[in-house]
Design a protein around this motif. Structure first.
Motif, PDB file in Angstrom:
ATOM      1  N   LEU A  37       0.652 -74.287 -29.432  1.00  0.00           N
ATOM      2  CA  LEU A  37       0.107 -74.175 -30.791  1.00  0.00           C
ATOM      3  C   LEU A  37      -0.419 -75.548 -31.150  1.00  0.00           C
ATOM      4  CD1 LEU A  37       3.217 -72.419 -32.386  1.00  0.00           C
ATOM      5  CD2 LEU A  37       1.125 -71.287 -31.623  1.00  0.00           C
ATOM      6  N   ASN A  38      -1.631 -75.603 -31.677  1.00  0.00           N
ATOM      7  CA  ASN A  38      -2.211 -76.889 -32.042  1.00  0.00           C
ATOM      8  C   ASN A  38      -3.268 -76.640 -33.115  1.00  0.00           C
ATOM      9  OD1 ASN A  38      -3.198 -79.483 -32.176  1.00  0.00           O
ATOM     10  ND2 ASN A  38      -3.056 -79.811 -29.968  1.00  0.00           N
ATOM     11  N   PHE A  39      -2.986 -77.069 -34.330  1.00  0.00           N
ATOM     12  CA  PHE A  39      -3.926 -76.827 -35.418  1.00  0.00           C
ATOM     13  C   PHE A  39      -3.711 -77.811 -36.555  1.00  0.00           C
ATOM     14  CE2 PHE A  39      -0.343 -73.858 -35.736  1.00  0.00           C
ATOM     15  CZ  PHE A  39       0.166 -74.169 -36.983  1.00  0.00           C
ATOM     16  N   THR A  40      -4.713 -77.892 -37.412  1.00  0.00           N
ATOM     17  CA  THR A  40      -4.634 -78.671 -38.642  1.00  0.00           C
ATOM     18  C   THR A  40      -4.479 -77.682 -39.788  1.00  0.00           C
ATOM     19  OG1 THR A  40      -6.041 -80.393 -37.720  1.00  0.00           O
ATOM     20  CG2 THR A  40      -5.863 -80.325 -40.109  1.00  0.00           C
ATOM     21  N   CYS A  41      -3.599 -77.995 -40.742  1.00  0.00           N
ATOM     22  CA  CYS A  41      -3.432 -77.099 -41.883  1.00  0.00           C
ATOM     23  C   CYS A  41      -3.111 -77.922 -43.126  1.00  0.00           C
ATOM     24  CB  CYS A  41      -2.347 -76.066 -41.606  1.00  0.00           C
ATOM     25  SG  CYS A  41      -0.723 -76.785 -41.341  1.00  0.00           S
TER      26      CYS A  41
ATOM     27  N   LYS B 202      -0.366 -83.511 -47.806  1.00  0.00           N
ATOM     28  CA  LYS B 202      -1.223 -82.384 -48.174  1.00  0.00           C
ATOM     29  C   LYS B 202      -1.784 -81.706 -46.926  1.00  0.00           C
ATOM     30  CE  LYS B 202      -4.917 -81.309 -51.409  1.00  0.00           C
ATOM     31  NZ  LYS B 202      -5.833 -81.848 -52.414  1.00  0.00           N
ATOM     32  N   GLN B 203      -2.065 -82.512 -45.891  1.00  0.00           N
ATOM     33  CA  GLN B 203      -2.640 -81.982 -44.649  1.00  0.00           C
ATOM     34  C   GLN B 203      -1.901 -82.595 -43.461  1.00  0.00           C
ATOM     35  OE1 GLN B 203      -6.541 -83.329 -42.749  1.00  0.00           O
ATOM     36  NE2 GLN B 203      -7.165 -81.431 -43.760  1.00  0.00           N
ATOM     37  N   ILE B 204      -1.695 -81.775 -42.430  1.00  0.00           N
ATOM     38  CA  ILE B 204      -1.024 -82.255 -41.216  1.00  0.00           C
ATOM     39  C   ILE B 204      -1.704 -81.710 -39.968  1.00  0.00           C
ATOM     40  CG2 ILE B 204       1.276 -82.575 -42.239  1.00  0.00           C
ATOM     41  CD1 ILE B 204       2.010 -79.805 -40.963  1.00  0.00           C
ATOM     42  N   GLN B 205      -1.496 -82.409 -38.865  1.00  0.00           N
ATOM     43  CA  GLN B 205      -1.832 -81.896 -37.535  1.00  0.00           C
ATOM     44  C   GLN B 205      -0.511 -81.390 -36.957  1.00  0.00           C
ATOM     45  OE1 GLN B 205      -4.833 -81.744 -35.821  1.00  0.00           O
ATOM     46  NE2 GLN B 205      -3.732 -80.691 -34.185  1.00  0.00           N
ATOM     47  N   PHE B 206      -0.489 -80.128 -36.548  1.00  0.00           N
ATOM     48  CA  PHE B 206       0.752 -79.499 -36.107  1.00  0.00           C
ATOM     49  C   PHE B 206       0.628 -79.018 -34.668  1.00  0.00           C
ATOM     50  CE2 PHE B 206       3.716 -75.986 -35.601  1.00  0.00           C
ATOM     51  CZ  PHE B 206       4.878 -76.529 -36.122  1.00  0.00           C
ATOM     52  N   SER B 207       1.693 -79.229 -33.884  1.00  0.00           N
ATOM     53  CA  SER B 207       1.711 -78.689 -32.524  1.00  0.00           C
ATOM     54  C   SER B 207       3.110 -78.212 -32.181  1.00  0.00           C
ATOM     55  CB  SER B 207       1.237 -79.744 -31.517  1.00  0.00           C
ATOM     56  OG  SER B 207       2.075 -80.868 -31.547  1.00  0.00           O
ATOM     57  N   GLY B 208       3.190 -77.338 -31.193  1.00  0.00           N
ATOM     58  CA  GLY B 208       4.444 -76.764 -30.728  1.00  0.00           C
ATOM     59  C   GLY B 208       4.123 -75.663 -29.742  1.00  0.00           C
ATOM     60  N   TYR B 209       5.060 -74.748 -29.570  1.00  0.00           N
ATOM     61  CA  TYR B 209       4.879 -73.626 -28.645  1.00  0.00           C
ATOM     62  C   TYR B 209       5.415 -72.360 -29.278  1.00  0.00           C
ATOM     63  CZ  TYR B 209       4.138 -77.305 -25.245  1.00  0.00           C
ATOM     64  OH  TYR B 209       3.641 -78.402 -24.589  1.00  0.00           O
ATOM     65  N   ASP B 210       4.865 -71.218 -28.873  1.00  0.00           N
ATOM     66  CA  ASP B 210       5.449 -69.952 -29.292  1.00  0.00           C
ATOM     67  C   ASP B 210       6.466 -69.508 -28.242  1.00  0.00           C
ATOM     68  OD1 ASP B 210       4.048 -68.724 -27.196  1.00  0.00           O
ATOM     69  OD2 ASP B 210       2.542 -67.817 -28.501  1.00  0.00           O
TER      70      ASP B 210
ATOM     71  N   ILE C  62       8.578 -73.299 -31.369  1.00  0.00           N
ATOM     72  CA  ILE C  62       9.522 -74.049 -30.548  1.00  0.00           C
ATOM     73  C   ILE C  62       9.005 -75.480 -30.378  1.00  0.00           C
ATOM     74  CG2 ILE C  62      10.448 -74.247 -28.199  1.00  0.00           C
ATOM     75  CD1 ILE C  62      10.487 -71.197 -28.108  1.00  0.00           C
ATOM     76  N   ASN C  63       9.906 -76.437 -30.486  1.00  0.00           N
ATOM     77  CA  ASN C  63       9.605 -77.860 -30.269  1.00  0.00           C
ATOM     78  C   ASN C  63       8.404 -78.356 -31.088  1.00  0.00           C
ATOM     79  OD1 ASN C  63      11.731 -77.690 -28.453  1.00  0.00           O
ATOM     80  ND2 ASN C  63      10.419 -77.520 -26.673  1.00  0.00           N
ATOM     81  N   PRO C  64       8.455 -78.185 -32.425  1.00  0.00           N
ATOM     82  CA  PRO C  64       7.328 -78.602 -33.269  1.00  0.00           C
ATOM     83  C   PRO C  64       7.172 -80.116 -33.368  1.00  0.00           C
ATOM     84  CG  PRO C  64       9.178 -78.009 -34.634  1.00  0.00           C
ATOM     85  CD  PRO C  64       9.585 -77.680 -33.220  1.00  0.00           C
ATOM     86  N   VAL C  65       5.917 -80.528 -33.539  1.00  0.00           N
ATOM     87  CA  VAL C  65       5.599 -81.944 -33.752  1.00  0.00           C
ATOM     88  C   VAL C  65       4.557 -82.019 -34.866  1.00  0.00           C
ATOM     89  CG1 VAL C  65       4.621 -84.049 -32.751  1.00  0.00           C
ATOM     90  CG2 VAL C  65       6.070 -82.574 -31.348  1.00  0.00           C
ATOM     91  N   ILE C  66       4.788 -82.904 -35.842  1.00  0.00           N
ATOM     92  CA  ILE C  66       3.831 -83.117 -36.927  1.00  0.00           C
ATOM     93  C   ILE C  66       3.224 -84.501 -36.764  1.00  0.00           C
ATOM     94  CG2 ILE C  66       3.623 -83.481 -39.422  1.00  0.00           C
ATOM     95  CD1 ILE C  66       5.698 -81.261 -39.777  1.00  0.00           C
ATOM     96  N   GLN C  67       1.887 -84.551 -36.845  1.00  0.00           N
ATOM     97  CA  GLN C  67       1.177 -85.826 -36.709  1.00  0.00           C
ATOM     98  C   GLN C  67       0.088 -85.926 -37.770  1.00  0.00           C
ATOM     99  OE1 GLN C  67       0.010 -85.136 -32.572  1.00  0.00           O
ATOM    100  NE2 GLN C  67       1.248 -86.924 -31.993  1.00  0.00           N
ATOM    101  N   ARG C  68      -0.423 -87.134 -37.920  1.00  0.00           N
ATOM    102  CA  ARG C  68      -1.549 -87.448 -38.792  1.00  0.00           C
ATOM    103  C   ARG C  68      -1.450 -86.821 -40.192  1.00  0.00           C
ATOM    104  NH1 ARG C  68      -4.100 -87.081 -33.765  1.00  0.00           N
ATOM    105  NH2 ARG C  68      -5.146 -85.109 -34.040  1.00  0.00           N
ATOM    106  N   PRO C  69      -0.352 -87.122 -40.919  1.00  0.00           N
ATOM    107  CA  PRO C  69      -0.286 -86.610 -42.292  1.00  0.00           C
ATOM    108  C   PRO C  69      -1.334 -87.286 -43.168  1.00  0.00           C
ATOM    109  CG  PRO C  69       1.523 -88.133 -41.860  1.00  0.00           C
ATOM    110  CD  PRO C  69       0.789 -87.965 -40.563  1.00  0.00           C
ATOM    111  N   LYS C  70      -1.936 -86.494 -44.049  1.00  0.00           N
ATOM    112  CA  LYS C  70      -2.958 -87.026 -44.967  1.00  0.00           C
ATOM    113  C   LYS C  70      -2.671 -86.555 -46.383  1.00  0.00           C
ATOM    114  CE  LYS C  70      -6.812 -87.233 -41.709  1.00  0.00           C
ATOM    115  NZ  LYS C  70      -8.103 -86.662 -41.352  1.00  0.00           N
TER     116      LYS C  70
END
Length: 194
Positions: free
Chosen positions: A120-124, A106-114, A75-83
């Motif tokens: 939710l806050n992680f790099t993938c 290739k890589q993002i910082q992702f946040s949101g809620y379940d 829910i309410n996702p946000v993508i930051q710091r794309p690399k």
């Protein structure tokens, strides 16, 4: 009424979805139904506006297989710091049979809620990051082919025109509501959750 995947050019696919402000039993049931639809159509992700809900929510399982991998409702996702930049082939459940190469981070910082409101806050990176970017794009009204290079996009334009013709023909025949009716329905959903 059961949810169903809408095809391009359904207006909700271009509607920038609104943040969800409350979660109730009905929203949880819709998320569960979206997961079932995703598996039924052999997808790895499904955004709420792909089932005509103008809300910032999507479901995913990068394996695409029920009982394998990890199902997520975001829910309410946000993508930051794309690399980095990485091309790969993409498709979409709202334009079945249409594929094209898309360059994504290739890589993002992702946040949101379940669904429980847990942050939710992680790099993938890699395919998981691609799926998150594709689904978040949906919520912003962006289709994967909008990100294709112009030459490659021109190659699939005839296929997209077929979808447009089919959609407008079904609207004219009354099997799909008018754009005005769809927009009115969107407002009702927004009054309930956004």
């Amino acid at each position: 009424m059961p949810l169903e995947i809408v095809n391009y050019p359904h207006p909700t696919l271009r509607f920038p979805s609104r943040p969800i402000k409350r979660v109730d039993k009905e929203l949880r049931m819709m998320a569960a139904e979206m997961i079932e639809l995703m598996y039924c159509h052999e997808g790895v992700g499904l955004a709420a506006n792909q089932v005509a809900l103008p809300l910032r929510m999507f479901v995913l399982n990068p394996t695409g297989k029920q009982g394998e991998g990890e199902e997520m409702v975001v829910i309410n996702p946000v993508i930051q710091r794309p690399k980095g930049r990485e091309p790969d082939r993409e498709g979409c459940l709202s334009v079945p049979g249409v594929f094209g190469d898309v360059i994504r981070a290739k890589q993002i910082q992702f946040s949101g809620y379940d669904l429980q409101g847990t942050p939710l806050n992680f790099t993938c990176e890699g395919f998981f990051a691609r799926v998150l970017q594709h689904e978040t794009d949906h919520l912003d009204g962006t289709m994967f082919f909008d990100r294709m290079p112009e030459g490659a996009r021109k190659e699939i334009d005839p296929l997209l025109e077929e979808f447009e013709f089919e959609f407008r023909s079904r609207q004219a025949g009354g099997t799909i509501p008018s754009d005005q009716s769809i927009i009115k329905e969107q407002a009702e959903w927004l009054n309930r959750y956004a």
